[in-house]
Design a protein around this motif. Sequence first.
Motif: not given
Lengths: 381, 199
Positions: A152, A155-156, A158-159, A162-163, A181, A184, B113-114, B148, B155
């Motif tokens: 988990q 994954i977060i 990577r998100q 990117r953001y 993010l 998390q 975002p990905m 996620p 959230m």
Amino acid sequence: MYLKKLKLKDFRNYSQVELNFSPATNILIGENAQGKTNLLESIYVLAMARSQRTNNDHELMRMGKNSAIIQGSLANRLGTTKLEIDLNLKGKKAKVNQLEQAKLSQYIGKMNIILFAPEDLSLVKGSPIVRRKFIDMEFGQIDSHYLYDLSQYKIILRQRNRYLKQLQQKKVNDLLLLDVLSDQLAAFGAELIVKRTKFLKDLSKFANQLQLEITHQREKLALEYLSKITLPAANDSPEQLYQVLKKQYTTHRDKEIFQGNTLYGPHRDDFKFIVNEQNVQLYGSQGQQRTAALAVKLAEVNLMKNRIGEYPILLLDDVLSELDGKRQTNLLRAFQQKVQIFLTTPSLNDITRQLIKDPKVFRIQQGKVVVEQENQGGKQG
Amino acid sequence: MQYPEPIAKLIDSYMHLPGIGEKTATRLAFYTINLPQADVDQFAAALQAVKRNLKYCSICGNVTEDDPCQICRDQSRDQSKVIVVEDSKDVMSLERMNEYHGLYHVLHGVLSPMEGKGPDDLNITALVKRLQTHPTITEVIVATNATPEGEATAMYLSRLLKPAGIKITRLAHGLAVGSDIEYADEMTLYKAIEGRQEI
């Protein structure tokens, strides 16, 4: 547990070999490029259904052959189990007592081994990524919850990265999403750090015992978690750590946006080896670094004994030559009697030969194996 | 040899659909040739109608023939609750339950975002506006998936809407109804223990 018998057919440079092993120490001796490591590899494949050296099974088959068979009899608490791995170009089959296993995952774990190869020395000398991988791999095997948190987290991460990049390039400007993010990431990051710290503590205890034994009580080893953020003194509460990480992300928000990357968290962390109060990565000699790597890796033997109630089989690939005579014998003394050991070496000096209790010595030459010295209780296997 | 053009075009069209590759598309195309004319006409008409006659509800974002949609027009429904879902299929799943009689809001995706999906790419602005203009709504139930990205979206919504004094709730995680504990994976069990309730 120990391996009583091994039978190879067309594996690497062995056309056909059948061997009976000692439940104690087995020494594979031979010049370079004769097949010592190949023999260890075959034991590894028998246990893990894959090679530690290659992902291409065709390489495991003897030159010009399209199949290979490894068979072994394993003695454990419950009696004797016959294991078999059949390799061919289409794939592999794993059998337990002649019964084919539908899934390899059912098969793996029947035979427990720990391998120490020269590459493992990079655990101390290598980059932090080697050590993070070590923790994640070893701990993941014991704790499936850790594995879940880790996946988990990745994954977060990577998100979030990117953001951050999108924020850096001014494609977006919503900071609320970044906060979400961050929170998390902090939640899973805190869990990971707490678990890693605890795992390192357990590992450290066992590794220290070994280090003391190998060095004749002269060197004390401790493992210490290293983080770029200042962790609370007793970081055993995920809740507290979560707040610390959260604050870190808030304070350094602009910096992270500027770099377009997540700069803090367990994915950047490391651990260090402290021998007698000194960081062995920086100040240790080659030999000390090797001993520390060995102690940490071999501490797994004891961790595994704790977990499954039985000692695994220990494979030592060309490790003795890296240590001085005293450390060699102390290392062997720590494990012999309890654990079945296979070790490869180009030559054994006489001192070591005398100190290893009752070894069975195999001389390996061009894919042929000759028993050079039978152990006294040799017929028991 | 190439396929005659009409077949090649049809194969190509089928391949636009998700999960259909060249082999399946070819098989479907040849099957279509042998269908009765009436069936083919009906098929073509249905395809066009779905695009021509369907639109998104201006209030909740669900697919509908008439705007506003059936659910949003139905005054007999509980006007105080809104369930927020990822897409229209989820509305159907929840409606099949036959127990919930409140309203819905469809986001058309989750924050990721990905995949280049930020808050502006989802139907969030409409949700905020809806809550402002409909003070009868007192509870927002977030029913995004337990991924996620789904969690991040939940959230985000809670941070966004809580300051306005609206109650935000999230669906429970845990054991599936009628399932055996014996077969549940560790994480599901962990979540189930975390979300335990007093009886």
